[in-house]
Design an enzyme around this catalytic site. Structure first.
Site, PDB file in Angstrom:
ATOM      1  N   LYS A 116       0.869  -1.180   0.000  1.00  0.00           N
ATOM      2  CA  LYS A 116       0.000   0.000   0.000  1.00  0.00           C
ATOM      3  C   LYS A 116       0.908   1.233   0.000  1.00  0.00           C
ATOM      4  CE  LYS A 116      -3.161   3.165   0.707  1.00  0.00           C
ATOM      5  NZ  LYS A 116      -2.248   4.337   0.621  1.00  0.00           N
ATOM      6  N   GLU A 135       8.932   2.055  11.401  1.00  0.00           N
ATOM      7  CA  GLU A 135       9.973   3.077  11.265  1.00  0.00           C
ATOM      8  C   GLU A 135       9.242   4.404  11.253  1.00  0.00           C
ATOM      9  OE1 GLU A 135      11.897   5.977   9.821  1.00  0.00           O
ATOM     10  OE2 GLU A 135      11.961   4.859   7.940  1.00  0.00           O
ATOM     11  N   CYS A 184      12.997  11.491   7.439  1.00  0.00           N
ATOM     12  CA  CYS A 184      12.844  11.212   8.867  1.00  0.00           C
ATOM     13  C   CYS A 184      14.174  11.267   9.607  1.00  0.00           C
ATOM     14  CB  CYS A 184      12.188   9.855   9.082  1.00  0.00           C
ATOM     15  SG  CYS A 184      13.029   8.506   8.227  1.00  0.00           S
ATOM     16  N   GLU A 208       9.113  17.875  14.577  1.00  0.00           N
ATOM     17  CA  GLU A 208       9.740  17.576  13.293  1.00  0.00           C
ATOM     18  C   GLU A 208       9.236  18.564  12.245  1.00  0.00           C
ATOM     19  OE1 GLU A 208      10.678  13.466  10.834  1.00  0.00           O
ATOM     20  OE2 GLU A 208       8.793  13.629  11.926  1.00  0.00           O
TER      21      GLU A 208
END
Length: 477
Positions: free
Chosen positions: A172, A247, A281, A379
């Protein structure tokens, strides 16, 4: 317009479904469309993968490696095509896209060989009439949910070990960059993978995700994305004790000590901070520089940032492309505004580039940053580099670890003593020491704290797709 399809049980399907349009963030032009699949299509893909698992899991590691090696070859042969698609659908500069295809291919190559090194074990028995063995078996059907920012590499990092271990897979991809996944699966078909071994479902994240988490035939989910979504998956997995690899988000510190080679530190910080326009990330989100070299670092760093060329990623000279969408631009702008409001100064950048068609934000350096600012606690996912001064190693350890995230960190120092002492106390799964780009196929990738569960890549990467089975054999005569 290019209309792409889903891939289920060896067939391209979804012609009659509603279409999801993919827009180039650099110029707002239509790149193509994919079908909007949902629960029904996801369950069809899962059934296909489940049926295929019954035979794929019985193939030898050498047979599976042969398929993966063909895929590796095809990835490199189609590098330009894949890179162009990636750049057009999510904005990454074309040279970075080429690099991602090579990086993605390296996972397929690595795990083609690593699958041959899935060793069992014979354990010395405490009884003469018993033999004790440990076997490794593929976990079953795997669902891979992948992000938009590395649409090919994050997929091969999951697909490679899953297929090498003997699992089958349902993919997906993100709705922001699904065409890259389609092109990759086209290459899987060319490589000759048996029907049902690789399946692709595009469309509704909520509906497809629901089917994945509720269907008992899916025994393993591997996900790269936000910590918030990861927590939802953990809760949803509880009913079936479904295995997870996660993750998740990061908030990486870059630490520059007074004895650092500033040219190396600036080069590393640039590579970490501005790769993929700061939308990674593991990118440096907070830069801490020791007081003695603070001004000198800022001068060199700002000069390097000012030299970056911003524009459409299809331009060979561009180093900074667009942000993925307007929401991304708004988040970056809010972080900069909050920092300025609380006393930071804009050294360069600090504005959206509204004169361009797409969703661009100028590469930005902030100085006199403090720990109470939003940019140092969330972030950013954009081309903003906040630089904070610190005095001692003890102080910067506290600053670096004061976050729920623990994915990546970067340290620049010429002292082995100081570097070792510092890194041993950092709560991060990945550390680059005088290195702004530490990722590679042959090493484990993953985080501590709320940055994830498990590791991808390296010899650890295939373990997530294996079950350990203990067998006690009675040999009494």
């Amino acid at each position: 317009m290019n209309e792409y399809l889903m891939y289920i049980d060896g067939n391209w399907v979804g012609e009659s479904l509603q279409k999801l349009e993919v827009i180039n963030p650099a110029n707002k032009q239509l790149v193509g469309s994919v079908p909007v699949g949902g629960i029904e299509e996801a369950n069809e893909a899962i059934d296909s993968a489940y049926d295929a698992f019954q035979t794929w899991s019985k193939t030898t590691a050498y047979e599976r490696a042969a398929y993966l090696k063909r895929l590796h070859k095809l990835l490199l042969e189609h590098k330009e095509e894949l890179a162009e698609v990636m750049t057009k659908e999510m904005g990454k500069p074309i040279n970075e896209s080429r690099g991602e295809v090579i990086y993605a291919a390296s996972f397929i190559e690595w795990f083609a060989e690593e699958g041959k090194r899935v060793y069992g074990e014979t354990v010395p028995s405490h009884m003469t009439e018993k033999r004790m063995q440990v076997w490794k078996k593929p976990v079953g059907v795997v669902a891979a949910i992948t992000p938009w920012n590395f649409p090919i590499a994050m997929l091969t990092r999951k697909m490679g070990p899953a297929l090498a271990a003997g699992c089958t897979i349902v993919i997906k991809p993100s709705g922001e960059s699904p065409i890259s996944a389609v092109k990759l699966v086209e290459l899987c078909e060319k490589a000759g993978f048996p029907k049902g071994v690789v399946n692709l479902v595009t469309g509704s994240s909520s509906k497809i995700g629901q089917a994945i988490m509720e269907n008992e035939k899916v025994r393993k989910v591997t996900f790269t994305g936000s910590t918030e979504v990861g927590k939802v998956l953990i809760k949803q997995s509880a009913d079936q004790v479904k295995r997870l690899s996660l993750e998740l988000g990061g908030h990486a510190p870059i630490i520059v000590l007074e004895d650092a080679d500033l040219d190396i530190a600036v080069k590393g910080a640039m590579a970490s901070k501005f790769r993929n326009t700061g939308q990674t990330c593991v990118c440096g989100n907070r830069i801490y520089v020791q007081a003695q070299v603070y001004e000198a670092f800022l001068e060199k760093f700002t000069e390097a940032v000012d030299a970056l060329k911003v524009g459409d990623g299809m331009d060979e000279e561009v180093q900074i492309g667009p942000l993925i969408n307007q929401k991304g631009v708004d988040k970056v702008a809010s972080h900069v505004a909050n920092a300025v409001q609380h006393g930071a100064s804009i050294v360069t950048g600090g504005k959206g580039l509204t004169e361009k068609e797409g969703t661009f934000y100028a590469p930005t350096v902030l100085r006199d940053v403090t720990s109470d600012m939003l940019v140092m606690n969330e972030e950013t996912f954009g081309p903003v580099a906040p630089v904070q001064k610190f005095e001692t190693i003890e102080e910067v350890i506290k600053l670096a670890n004061h976050t729920k995230y623990g994915l990546a960190a970067y340290v620049f120092t010429e002292s082995v003593r100081k570097g070792t002492r510092l890194i041993e106390q950092l709560d991060y799964g990945i550390v680059g020491w005088n290195d702004g780009t530490p990722s590679a196929a042959q090493v484990p990738f993953g985080g501590m704290k709320e940055s994830g569960i498990g590791r991808e890549g390296g010899r650890e990467g295939i373990e997530a797709f294996l079950e350990t089975q203990y067998v006690s054999i009675g040999v009494e005569s």
